[in-house]
Design a protein around this motif. Structure first.
Motif, PDB file in Angstrom:
ATOM      1  N   HIS A  77      -3.534   8.943   3.505  1.00 17.93           N
ATOM      2  CA  HIS A  77      -4.428   8.503   2.288  1.00 17.93           C
ATOM      3  C   HIS A  77      -3.918   7.301   1.470  1.00 17.93           C
ATOM      4  O   HIS A  77      -2.842   7.619   1.169  1.00 17.93           O
ATOM      5  CB  HIS A  77      -5.037   9.767   1.403  1.00 17.93           C
ATOM      6  N   ASP A  78      -4.574   6.701   1.142  1.00 19.20           N
ATOM      7  CA  ASP A  78      -4.311   5.225   0.492  1.00 19.20           C
ATOM      8  C   ASP A  78      -4.228   5.748  -1.126  1.00 19.20           C
ATOM      9  O   ASP A  78      -5.387   5.985  -1.531  1.00 19.20           O
ATOM     10  CB  ASP A  78      -5.143   4.077   0.691  1.00 19.20           C
ATOM     11  N   TRP A  79      -3.001   5.879  -1.686  1.00 24.21           N
ATOM     12  CA  TRP A  79      -3.102   6.462  -3.131  1.00 24.21           C
ATOM     13  C   TRP A  79      -2.540   5.381  -4.015  1.00 24.21           C
ATOM     14  O   TRP A  79      -2.141   5.305  -5.148  1.00 24.21           O
ATOM     15  CB  TRP A  79      -2.244   7.725  -3.180  1.00 24.21           C
ATOM     16  N   TYR A 133       0.467   5.272   0.686  1.00 22.28           N
ATOM     17  CA  TYR A 133       0.125   6.125   1.760  1.00 22.28           C
ATOM     18  C   TYR A 133       0.815   7.848   1.506  1.00 22.28           C
ATOM     19  O   TYR A 133       1.955   7.811   1.445  1.00 22.28           O
ATOM     20  CB  TYR A 133      -0.066   5.744   3.114  1.00 22.28           C
ATOM     21  N   THR A 134      -0.009   8.484   1.312  1.00 21.17           N
ATOM     22  CA  THR A 134       0.464  10.239   1.613  1.00 21.17           C
ATOM     23  C   THR A 134       0.700  10.586   3.006  1.00 21.17           C
ATOM     24  O   THR A 134       0.332   9.737   3.808  1.00 21.17           O
ATOM     25  CB  THR A 134      -0.728  10.954   0.801  1.00 21.17           C
ATOM     26  N   ARG A 177      -3.554   5.263  -7.662  1.00 20.78           N
ATOM     27  CA  ARG A 177      -3.322   6.271  -8.443  1.00 20.78           C
ATOM     28  C   ARG A 177      -1.752   6.091  -9.152  1.00 20.78           C
ATOM     29  O   ARG A 177      -1.367   6.469 -10.117  1.00 20.78           O
ATOM     30  CB  ARG A 177      -2.919   7.657  -7.375  1.00 20.78           C
ATOM     31  N   LYS A 200       0.828  -1.421   0.116  1.00 19.37           N
ATOM     32  CA  LYS A 200       0.001   0.114   0.036  1.00 19.37           C
ATOM     33  C   LYS A 200       0.911   1.338   0.204  1.00 19.37           C
ATOM     34  O   LYS A 200       1.901   1.397   0.685  1.00 19.37           O
ATOM     35  CB  LYS A 200      -0.829   0.139   1.280  1.00 19.37           C
ATOM     36  N   ASN A 257      -0.870  12.322   4.802  1.00 19.78           N
ATOM     37  CA  ASN A 257      -2.244  12.423   5.587  1.00 19.78           C
ATOM     38  C   ASN A 257      -2.597  10.865   5.888  1.00 19.78           C
ATOM     39  O   ASN A 257      -3.791  10.671   6.501  1.00 19.78           O
ATOM     40  CB  ASN A 257      -3.331  13.258   5.073  1.00 19.78           C
ATOM     41  N   GLU A 317      -3.321  18.433  -3.701  1.00 25.79           N
ATOM     42  CA  GLU A 317      -4.438  17.351  -3.102  1.00 25.79           C
ATOM     43  C   GLU A 317      -4.192  16.482  -1.850  1.00 25.79           C
ATOM     44  O   GLU A 317      -4.991  16.120  -1.190  1.00 25.79           O
ATOM     45  CB  GLU A 317      -4.993  16.349  -4.173  1.00 25.79           C
ATOM     46  N   ASP A 318      -2.632  16.277  -1.373  1.00 26.28           N
ATOM     47  CA  ASP A 318      -2.175  15.707  -0.389  1.00 26.28           C
ATOM     48  C   ASP A 318      -2.490  16.248   0.812  1.00 26.28           C
ATOM     49  O   ASP A 318      -1.857  15.968   1.982  1.00 26.28           O
ATOM     50  CB  ASP A 318      -1.015  15.017  -0.644  1.00 26.28           C
TER      51      ASP A 318
END
Length: 778
Positions: free
Chosen positions: A226-228, A221-222, A231, A219, A224, A473-474
């Motif tokens: 968030h699972d990217w 993650y950014t 992307r 996985k 924050n 966006e992150d």
């Protein structure tokens, strides 16, 4: 084993006990302990002469030296260390006030503690001969040191040999399943930090990414959390092939241009976030840290050890999966100049001796040109041939309110303007974010974050020569605050702050953080208007460090020789010499004079005998969980609220909390000092296993000490919003009671924006009635 090599028998502490009357001093009588320990403690001792006491556990006692000028911070410094009597092991946790008339009368506080390790197997023989090489592994100090006898007893010399200390054995590290870890962040500094234990990297222009591999799943993650993963397409698959073991990697997702430079714009095009199809450019993962491997938590290890673990993965210098290149300490300034010449963002610097600590901004960031995130609060309609809009109206979040930061109208491509307008239109609102003169602004809900490069921040707080870089966006709007540190490229910046000339503006005050003297002065200017209501008409005590934290530090309650500008000194009726300031210029003048900490009295002039605030300092033992400290503050708040008294709370800038009761100048200290003691006593009686009001550190192991002794004529406490003279430049920050529950133990640092909680704005001074005093049994 003592420094003289004499044998140790049952009378090892005889000299210590002979010098003290334990019926009068809170110091522990103690007894000889086991022979296997390797603890050390450094205690700051404000006695007849200010000094530090350095103690090493040996053979069941603390072998001790008085070090007048404090521990050496570099290999060039030598410190006189005067060998004194051995102390009991219980003294290693002692803090408190040794009363007047007793040996060593004054205040004792713990400055650092941890574990020491001898470098040589036959260290006892060497020590008997007057020489000891050893490592310290503690909260503040890490590295190799040397003690050597200098002539006859009691004089020794203490030197630092290196910043390297043995790492904690892997078998002692935690074992756990890999999962997302909050990122270690960097703080902006004005100069590339110096010191042998730093390494430097080029700052990359991409998305910070954490790769977590569990079994066959990876996985991404950014920052924050968030699972990217989706992307980044095949990047996760490639990372998963680095090892069959589980791991957590920290790095940056980037796209390189034709010259090999990372480009955030090209990365966004590759991800298809600019309203276009994906460009097809190759996205690379540049890895610079490893936090977990095969079930082992590597974060407690120093960076130097973590990098050795990273060596086990097959990362190359080029290609889609690559290792970040590092430069040694001495190349830092040259690397920064070259990065700026090539048009890169700047340099990231990291200490090899530090663990991975998400709750502290231990890494530093030197920027070639100021660049940061701003919140989009509105836009202006298009002019002439510009599509969509002419400029964006920007802001940042300071003290929980939006502050205008000017506009940005350049740096956009036509398709970017149209794409941004599509995102802004659904956010339109009739409510203005703040007051500005231009009535043509189309206001939007402050939800979008953009990154902007600019030349400088003007006097009114707006950006000048702004240039749009990208939509971020992150990052969310609540993370967006104005950087508190000036740009490292601003070599022509004025050495004046608030009209005060700052001499030696580039002197590094916080060596481990790269914070300079002019930045400390600028911080006081920035928070000055918030601090002044708590300082005006108050006698002050200050902690000065004219050469920075690496040099001598001392408290000062008057200025016997040179009086700084805008600082006023007078003599009270009882002969006490005090000084005060009247405005922010006085605050900055103190910073110019090497002041770091400011401690006001609890009672204002004319005589400082009727307090306008009372304070209880909740000081926990190191073993007390943070949640219990917060619970103690709430218990104290509720106890006083039941008696009609409203309190406010702030962090101490250390490990505790300060609960403050604003009061009307009605009673003197003769009434209110016993009041504060009785409140503390009754709180402690509710849970004797959890609380104590005894100053003796030996008697408060595992407890929270409710310190009421900061109340009294001449007693002081660190001012709200004031920085502390400690690594990381922590701040004693006011907070609201509603935010206390979510507060993390790390608190607030110098780089974070000051906040003014509504609790502090709304509270008024209260009378402490005779009924309340009687209710407490006084």
């Amino acid at each position: 084993m003592a420094a003289s090599g004499r044998s140790r028998k049952s009378a090892a502490l005889g000299k210590y006990r002979k010098k003290r009357s334990f019926a009068e001093t809170p110091e522990p009588a103690g007894k000889r302990g086991s022979k296997s320990g390797r603890s050390y403690v450094i205690q700051e001792h404000h006695a007849r002469s200010h000094h530090f006491d350095f103690r090493l556990e040996m053979n069941g006692v603390l072998v001790s030296w008085a070090v007048p000028r404090g521990m050496p911070a570099s290999r060039e410094e030598k410190r006189l260390a005067v060998h004194v009597e051995d102390h009991p092991l219980e003294y290693g946790s002692f803090e408190g006030e040794i009363p007047e008339g007793n040996y060593g009368a004054g205040t004792v506080t713990i400055w650092d503690s941890g574990e020491w390790l001898p470098k040589e197997r036959a260290w006892k023989k060497s020590f008997s001969g007057g020489k000891l090489k050893f490592f310290l592994r503690g909260g503040r100090l890490q590295g190799e040191y040397l003690l050597v006898k200098s002539g006859e007893e009691p004089n020794w010399l203490l030197r630092k040999l290196s910043d390297e200390a043995p790492a904690k054995p892997v078998e002692q590290l935690d074992r756990e399943k890999p999962a997302f870890i909050p990122f270690q962040l960097a703080r902006v500094v004005s100069t590339v930090p110096e010191g042998d234990d730093w390494i430097h990297e080029i700052k990359l222009d991409g998305y910070r990414i954490q790769a977590v591999k569990t079994g066959k799943t990876v996985k991404l993650y950014t920052r924050n959390g968030h699972d990217w993963t989706d992307r980044f397409g095949t990047l996760a698959t490639r990372i998963g092939k680095l090892s069959t073991k589980d791991f957590i990697l920290d790095g940056e997702a980037v796209v390189h241009d034709k010259k090999g430079r990372t480009s955030f714009g090209l990365l966004q095009e590759a991800l298809g976030v600019r309203g276009k199809k994906r460009s097809g450019a190759e996205i690379s993962f540049v890895c610079f840290d490893i936090l977990h491997h095969n079930g082992v938590n590597l974060r407690p290890l120093p960076l130097s050890e973590r990098l050795k673990w990273l060596d086990r993965l097959s990362l190359e210098d080029k290609g889609p999966l690559r290792r970040s290149k590092t430069w040694p300490a001495e190349n830092g300034p040259e690397l920064f100049r070259e990065a700026c010449r090539l048009g890169l963002e700047g340099v990231i610097s990291k200490k090899l001796t530090q663990p991975y600590a998400p709750d502290r901004r231990e890494w530093s960031k030197s920027k070639c040109r100021p660049r940061q995130e701003f919140i989009v609060c509105g836009y202006l309609p298009p002019k002439s041939s510009l599509p969509a809009f002419s400029s964006l109206v920007l802001g940042t979040l300071e003290n929980n309110r939006l502050v205008p930061r000017g506009k940005v109208g350049t740096g956009f491509k036509e398709d970017e303007r149209r794409s941004l307008l599509k995102k802004l239109n659904p956010l339109k609102t009739s409510r203005a974010a703040f007051d500005i003169e231009d009535r043509k602004v189309v206001w939007v809900s402050p939800e979008l974050v953009v990154e902007v490069e600019y030349a400088e921040i003007t006097r009114d707080g707006s950006i000048r020569q702004g240039c749009f870089i990208a939509l971020r966006e992150d990052k969310g709007p609540r993370e967006v605050h104005l950087d508190g540190i000036r740009s490292a490229s601003a070599h022509n910046e004025s050495s004046k702050v608030c009209g005060i000339v700052i001499s030696n503006p580039d002197r590094v005050v916080f060596p481990s953080d790269g914070i300079t003297k002019i930045e400390v002065a600028s911080y006081f200017e920035r928070v000055g208007e918030l601090m002044m209501p708590f300082l005006i008409r108050k006698p002050l005590a200050v902690l000065r460090a004219p050469e920075g934290l690496a040099g001598q530090q001392f408290f000062q309650k008057s200025f016997p020789t040179h009086l700084p500008r805008h600082v006023y000194q007078r003599t009270l009726d009882d002969g006490t010499e005090i000084f005060t300031i009247r405005n922010v210029k006085g605050l900055v003048s103190l910073a110019q004079f090497g002041v770091i900490e400011i401690h006001p009295w609890g009672a204002p002039l004319p005589q400082g005998d009727k307090p306008d605030s009372l304070i209880w300092d909740l000081d926990p033992d190191a073993s007390v969980p943070w949640v219990e400290v917060k619970g103690a503050a709430i218990l104290l708040r509720d106890f006083l609220a039941e008696r009609g008294l409203d309190t406010i709370v702030k962090t101490s800038g250390g490990k505790g909390l300060h609960v403050i009761l604003p009061v009307k100048k009605q009673h003197g200290w003769d009434v209110l000092k016993p009041f504060t003691k009785e409140v503390a006593r009754q709180i402690a009686s509710l849970s004797p296993q959890q609380f104590t009001i005894t100053a003796s550190k030996a008697k408060r192991s595992g407890k929270i000490y409710i310190d009421w002794l900061r109340n009294g004529r001449g007693a002081t406490c660190i001012a709200p919003w004031c920085v502390r003279a400690r690594p990381g430049a922590p701040v004693s920050m006011p907070i609201s009671w509603s935010d206390l529950r979510s507060l993390q133990p790390a608190g607030f640092s110098f780089q974070e924006p000051p906040q003014m909680p509504s609790d502090w704005t709304n509270i008024v001074a209260q009378k402490i009635s005779k009924a309340v005093i009687k209710d407490l049994g006084l």
